[in-house]
Design a protein around this motif. Structure first.
Motif, PDB file in Angstrom:
ATOM      1  N   ARG A 195       0.864  -1.185   0.000  1.00 47.81           N
ATOM      2  CA  ARG A 195       0.000   0.000   0.000  1.00 47.81           C
ATOM      3  C   ARG A 195       0.907   1.243   0.000  1.00 47.81           C
ATOM      4  NH1 ARG A 195      -0.044   2.996   4.660  1.00 47.81           N
ATOM      5  NH2 ARG A 195       0.566   2.006   6.640  1.00 47.81           N
ATOM      6  N   PRO A 196       0.375   2.395  -0.365  1.00 49.22           N
ATOM      7  CA  PRO A 196       1.190   3.611  -0.339  1.00 49.22           C
ATOM      8  C   PRO A 196       1.496   4.042   1.099  1.00 49.22           C
ATOM      9  CG  PRO A 196      -0.836   3.915  -1.625  1.00 49.22           C
ATOM     10  CD  PRO A 196      -0.997   2.644  -0.841  1.00 49.22           C
ATOM     11  N   PHE A 197       2.665   4.597   1.289  1.00 50.37           N
ATOM     12  CA  PHE A 197       3.069   5.157   2.578  1.00 50.37           C
ATOM     13  C   PHE A 197       3.435   6.632   2.381  1.00 50.37           C
ATOM     14  CE2 PHE A 197       3.654   1.712   5.701  1.00 50.37           C
ATOM     15  CZ  PHE A 197       3.346   0.629   4.901  1.00 50.37           C
ATOM     16  N   GLY A 198       3.212   7.429   3.425  1.00 51.40           N
ATOM     17  CA  GLY A 198       3.669   8.821   3.391  1.00 51.40           C
ATOM     18  C   GLY A 198       5.181   8.834   3.199  1.00 51.40           C
ATOM     19  N   ILE A 199       5.649   9.726   2.349  1.00 47.28           N
ATOM     20  CA  ILE A 199       7.073   9.771   1.997  1.00 47.28           C
ATOM     21  C   ILE A 199       7.974   9.828   3.237  1.00 47.28           C
ATOM     22  CG2 ILE A 199       6.986  12.312   1.713  1.00 47.28           C
ATOM     23  CD1 ILE A 199       9.288   9.855  -0.194  1.00 47.28           C
ATOM     24  N   PHE A 200       7.520  10.503   4.296  1.00 47.44           N
ATOM     25  CA  PHE A 200       8.378  10.682   5.470  1.00 47.44           C
ATOM     26  C   PHE A 200       8.417   9.442   6.375  1.00 47.44           C
ATOM     27  CE2 PHE A 200       7.028  15.130   4.420  1.00 47.44           C
ATOM     28  CZ  PHE A 200       8.239  15.500   3.841  1.00 47.44           C
ATOM     29  N   SER A 201       7.667   8.405   5.971  1.00 46.28           N
ATOM     30  CA  SER A 201       7.771   7.104   6.643  1.00 46.28           C
ATOM     31  C   SER A 201       8.474   6.092   5.758  1.00 46.28           C
ATOM     32  CB  SER A 201       6.375   6.598   7.020  1.00 46.28           C
ATOM     33  OG  SER A 201       5.795   7.455   7.992  1.00 46.28           O
ATOM     34  N   THR A 202       9.079   6.564   4.694  1.00 47.68           N
ATOM     35  CA  THR A 202       9.832   5.678   3.794  1.00 47.68           C
ATOM     36  C   THR A 202      11.263   6.222   3.611  1.00 47.68           C
ATOM     37  OG1 THR A 202       9.605   6.728   1.616  1.00 47.68           O
ATOM     38  CG2 THR A 202       7.676   5.545   2.464  1.00 47.68           C
ATOM     39  N   CYS A 203      12.084   5.377   2.999  1.00 50.53           N
ATOM     40  CA  CYS A 203      13.455   5.788   2.678  1.00 50.53           C
ATOM     41  C   CYS A 203      13.592   6.033   1.178  1.00 50.53           C
ATOM     42  CB  CYS A 203      14.441   4.718   3.133  1.00 50.53           C
ATOM     43  SG  CYS A 203      14.347   4.400   4.898  1.00 50.53           S
ATOM     44  N   SER A 204      12.484   6.258   0.502  1.00 51.01           N
ATOM     45  CA  SER A 204      12.530   6.481  -0.943  1.00 51.01           C
ATOM     46  C   SER A 204      13.541   7.561  -1.307  1.00 51.01           C
ATOM     47  CB  SER A 204      11.144   6.911  -1.437  1.00 51.01           C
ATOM     48  OG  SER A 204      11.238   7.318  -2.794  1.00 51.01           O
ATOM     49  N   PRO A 205      14.280   7.359  -2.392  1.00 49.50           N
ATOM     50  CA  PRO A 205      15.213   8.401  -2.841  1.00 49.50           C
ATOM     51  C   PRO A 205      14.517   9.592  -3.503  1.00 49.50           C
ATOM     52  CG  PRO A 205      15.278   6.519  -4.328  1.00 49.50           C
ATOM     53  CD  PRO A 205      14.356   6.142  -3.196  1.00 49.50           C
ATOM     54  N   ARG A 206      13.214   9.429  -3.778  1.00 43.93           N
ATOM     55  CA  ARG A 206      12.487  10.543  -4.396  1.00 43.93           C
ATOM     56  C   ARG A 206      11.723  11.277  -3.305  1.00 43.93           C
ATOM     57  NH1 ARG A 206       9.818   9.043 -10.052  1.00 43.93           N
ATOM     58  NH2 ARG A 206       9.902  11.325 -10.146  1.00 43.93           N
ATOM     59  N   ARG A 207      12.384  12.280  -2.687  1.00 44.02           N
ATOM     60  CA  ARG A 207      11.824  13.009  -1.556  1.00 44.02           C
ATOM     61  C   ARG A 207      12.081  14.506  -1.744  1.00 44.02           C
ATOM     62  NH1 ARG A 207      12.734   9.287   2.082  1.00 44.02           N
ATOM     63  NH2 ARG A 207      12.283  10.684   3.840  1.00 44.02           N
ATOM     64  N   PRO A 208      11.381  15.355  -0.982  1.00 43.56           N
ATOM     65  CA  PRO A 208      11.505  16.806  -1.198  1.00 43.56           C
ATOM     66  C   PRO A 208      12.954  17.293  -1.212  1.00 43.56           C
ATOM     67  CG  PRO A 208       9.634  16.372   0.214  1.00 43.56           C
ATOM     68  CD  PRO A 208      10.314  15.041  -0.002  1.00 43.56           C
ATOM     69  N   ASN A 209      13.734  16.868  -0.230  1.00 40.90           N
ATOM     70  CA  ASN A 209      15.182  17.106  -0.282  1.00 40.90           C
ATOM     71  C   ASN A 209      15.848  15.741  -0.393  1.00 40.90           C
ATOM     72  OD1 ASN A 209      15.491  20.036   0.057  1.00 40.90           O
ATOM     73  ND2 ASN A 209      14.538  19.678   2.054  1.00 40.90           N
ATOM     74  N   PRO A 210      16.495  15.466  -1.523  1.00 40.66           N
ATOM     75  CA  PRO A 210      16.997  14.107  -1.783  1.00 40.66           C
ATOM     76  C   PRO A 210      18.262  13.764  -0.990  1.00 40.66           C
ATOM     77  CG  PRO A 210      17.555  15.531  -3.607  1.00 40.66           C
ATOM     78  CD  PRO A 210      16.722  16.358  -2.664  1.00 40.66           C
ATOM     79  N   ILE A 211      18.114  13.781   0.344  1.00 37.71           N
ATOM     80  CA  ILE A 211      19.216  13.408   1.223  1.00 37.71           C
ATOM     81  C   ILE A 211      19.015  11.960   1.647  1.00 37.71           C
ATOM     82  CG2 ILE A 211      20.531  13.957   3.305  1.00 37.71           C
ATOM     83  CD1 ILE A 211      19.122  16.665   3.381  1.00 37.71           C
TER      84      ILE A 211
END
Lengths: 146, 146
Positions: free
Chosen positions: A76-92
């Motif tokens: 299921r989808p998760f909020g970006i801030f609960s994932t380690c996805s490399p596609r995030r607001p600041n790509p750190i």
């Protein structure tokens, strides 16, 4: 407000297939730190863990549709801030690596989940946290002003 | 190579005296996330820990003499990358905070070591690491591609 940062070094590894996360990685390689920063490595020792912050330099730009993402191993989808996805607001990116050796401006490491040539932004000491029981009594010293 | 980042929110706390590190902090406050990112908070829950990356926006510029610094509680200089000093090549701070509640774009937290109005760069899930015994066998899934 814009914040500008610079690479302090580069991840080097011959690995092409990298695990999803440093926690499940035994990939070895090294961090090649730019010579101007070599004095800053003085107290990094073999056997310890370090936190490495890096730039997801090959990630596509973030767009609002990525605020919720379905991780490859989830259903299921998760909020970006609960994932380690490399596609995030600041790509750190952040990885905890095991130091195998320090040779001049080179840090041999184990546990890589970053691609070869990834720009490094910072290295910090890794500190174990107490159990999440709300009590911080008896903490050993946690280090310099953070 | 320059990397540009933007704040995604702001730390809010009434505390004026802050501890040196989140590990030894029981300071409460909240993270005010900018409304465009609210969907990204969907899976952050009370009781869990989060990793917060932030910008040391009030730190003086880094200069080479700061590659080794004597922390306030230590008795000799340490390489910058073995300290949590806010005066570092890229002034990114990292804290692990306890989530007390999530209310819309507000995350109530405990364990602050950041000053009021500190710009937030990213939030990541906190993951316990296995003991540093070299073995990563039996790892539970560590989350999305990092």
């Amino acid at each position: 407000m814009q914040i500008t940062m610079r690479s302090i070094g580069t991840v080097r590894t011959t690995a092409v297939k990298l695990p999803r996360h440093c926690r499940i990685s035994n990939v070895k390689g090294y961090l090649e730190i730019d010579p101007p920063y070599i004095k800053g490595l003085a107290d990094i020792k073999a056997g310890e863990r370090i936190v490495v912050l890096f730039w997801f330099d090959r990630s596509p730009a973030f767009t609002p549709d990525l605020l919720r993402q379905t991780p490859p191993h989830r259903h299921r989808p998760f909020g970006i801030f609960s994932t380690c996805s490399p596609r995030r607001p600041n790509p750190i990116g952040m990885s905890v690596l095991e130091v195998l050796a320090v040779r001049g401006n080179i840090i041999d490491v184990n546990g890589l989940d970053m691609m070869d040539n990834t720009p490094i932004l910072d290295i910090k000491p890794y500190m174990e946290l107490p159990a999440a029981d709300g009590s911080k009594a008896g903490q050993t010293d946690a280090g310099p002003v953070s």
